[in-house]
Design an enzyme around this catalytic site. Structure first.
Site, PDB file in Angstrom:
ATOM      1  N   HIS A 183      24.201  38.957  41.670  1.00  0.00           N
ATOM      2  CA  HIS A 183      24.976  39.452  42.928  1.00  0.00           C
ATOM      3  C   HIS A 183      23.845  39.172  44.184  1.00  0.00           C
ATOM      4  CE1 HIS A 183      28.521  40.567  41.132  1.00  0.00           C
ATOM      5  NE2 HIS A 183      27.843  41.895  40.815  1.00  0.00           N
TER       6      HIS A 183
ATOM      7  N   HIS B  49      33.570  42.871  46.302  1.00  0.00           N
ATOM      8  CA  HIS B  49      33.217  43.679  45.237  1.00  0.00           C
ATOM      9  C   HIS B  49      34.093  44.890  45.432  1.00  0.00           C
ATOM     10  CE1 HIS B  49      31.261  45.247  41.730  1.00  0.00           C
ATOM     11  NE2 HIS B  49      30.388  43.931  41.622  1.00  0.00           N
TER      12      HIS B  49
ATOM     13  N   GLU C  83      37.196  40.163  41.165  1.00  0.00           N
ATOM     14  CA  GLU C  83      36.164  39.570  42.230  1.00  0.00           C
ATOM     15  C   GLU C  83      36.599  38.024  41.982  1.00  0.00           C
ATOM     16  OE1 GLU C  83      32.131  40.717  40.964  1.00  0.00           O
ATOM     17  OE2 GLU C  83      33.500  42.096  39.912  1.00  0.00           O
TER      18      GLU C  83
END
Ligand code: GLA
Length: 405
Positions: free
Chosen positions: A160, A234, A370
């Site tokens: 991420h 997210h 996602e």
């Protein structure tokens, strides 16, 4: 003291008084925190005394980061009364209120009541993750003959966007008004070398709350050097309002295949058919129906934490997922231009986080869907490319549509 501080709020108020359903304006450009805005602390200026059937937008200060950056919170409301609160730190959706089948509103996303808790400890609650959503193996990739080393923050891997990803920075903000939607355009310049990535990446994420009861997210980016880009949202959803786990939510994923992973959750590179496995969500199935089955992929993920390969025709918007929560009747449909979707069943939630309204987020109290390119694509030449080059524009859209049945 409540005072109207910007033209876009006034336009909302005038529209409300005239009873318009939506309105169009060229709102005043807001100064971004990066440009050193100095604004009054309390910017709250909502047209509070008007009924629904109008779009509303309101902005207030939500807090300040340790380095003194002001963080703003936009409160959006569509003509049907759906509400979204979005802040400039992490481009985070702080709350999202939708009606159940009896019209009762509830907040259907996990998160915190205040900025400091988000800064202290957040498993990416409601954030935009980037520059690269999900994992890049060992934080390394080769591009045009050069090897790049990224920050590693997930054992040996990059996750991420690294140590300080897009979820941990303050974004610039501009209000957006459309005929049938209200929103905020957030912008962030990720500098050349940030977290190890090449190129200055100019990213914008526009959140729109539409009168079709959609949260629409438009992502754009340009770069001055070739770089991987994979932005996603997210949000942790619990369509029953975070009173229980999400195992009873009924999920459909429009995917015949998924990308299996190794123990470190790095894709092996294969695209495996879901048929005959607990990964098959073509037919709507409760999330909890097979989550404890003996199946190696579920063991690796501690539940579902995988990328599904969406069944797509061309590059346009495709229905990726539909989630139905039987006790409240809430339905969420996700459409996207992206080729994949990470479905994560909140396996790392373990009751150690107390979130909004003092609610304790226990195991699998929320799930994430996602939309994305596949994890580790920079190291997987057969996966759709995530490389953005100078002169190109990264443009992708995902919508979350809310209804009941
Ligand atoms: C993604 C990852 C998970 C986890 C969550 C956040 O879904 O794939 O492994 O990192 O984000 O905790």
């Amino acid at each position: 003291m409540v005072k109207i501080t910007s033209r876009f709020i006034r336009v909302g108020l005038v529209a409300a008084m005239l009873g318009f359903s939506g309105c169009r304006s060229e709102p005043q450009k807001r100064t971004t925190p990066e440009a050193g805005a100095s604004e009054s602390k309390d910017q709250r200026a909502a047209p509070t005394d008007v009924g629904l059937s109008v779009l509303k937008s309101d902005v207030k200060t939500f807090g300040e980061t340790a380095d003194g950056r002001q963080v703003r919170l936009y409160s959006l409301q569509n003509a049907n009364g759906l509400k979204a609160d979005i802040m400039t730190y992490g481009a985070i959706v702080v709350s999202l209120q939708t009606p159940d089948r009896d019209g009762r509103m509830d907040d259907i996303v996990l998160g915190y009541d205040n900025l400091q808790d988000y800064i202290k400890n957040s498993p990416y609650f409601g954030a935009i993750v980037g520059r690269y959503g999900n994992r890049i193996a060992k934080g390394k990739f080769t591009l045009d003959g050069a090897e790049y080393t990224l920050a590693t923050n997930n054992n040996a891997n990059h996750l991420h966007g690294g140590v300080k990803g897009f979820d941990k920075v303050v974004w610039g903000d501009d209000p957006v008004w459309k005929d049938d939607a209200v929103g905020v355009k957030l912008s962030y310049l990720s500098k050349d070398g940030e977290e190890g990535y090449p190129g200055n990446l100019k990213a914008t994420v526009t959140y729109l709350l539409t009168n079709k009861n959609e949260l629409r997210i438009e992502y754009e980016a340009t770069t001055d050097k070739a770089t991987p880009v994979n932005l996603t949202h997210h949000g942790y959803f619990n369509l029953a309002g975070a009173e229980s786990d999400i195992l009873g939510h009924v999920l459909m994923l429009n995917a015949d295949r998924f990308t299996p992973v190794d123990e470190g959750l790095i894709p092996t590179g294969e695209l495996t058919p879901v048929k005959g496995t607990p990964m098959d969500f073509l037919k709507p199935t409760p999330i909890g129906a097979r989550i404890n089955e003996t199946y190696e992929q579920l063991k690796f993920g501690g539940g579902y934490d995988h990328n599904w390969v969406l069944n797509k025709r061309g590059k346009g918007m495709t229905l990726a997922a539909r989630v139905y929560e039987p006790t409240t009747g809430r339905v969420m449909e996700i459409r996207t231009m992206e080729p994949g979707i990470q479905f994560y069943s909140g396996n790392f939630l373990d009751g150690t986080i107390t979130g909004k309204e003092g609610k304790v987020y226990k195991h699998r109290w929320g799930f994430c869907v996602e939309t994305q390119h596949y994890p580790d694509s920079p190291n997987k030449p057969d996966f759709p490319s995530t490389i953005l080059r100078p002169g190109e524009k990264y443009e992708t859209v995902t919508t979350y549509r809310f209804s009941t049945k």
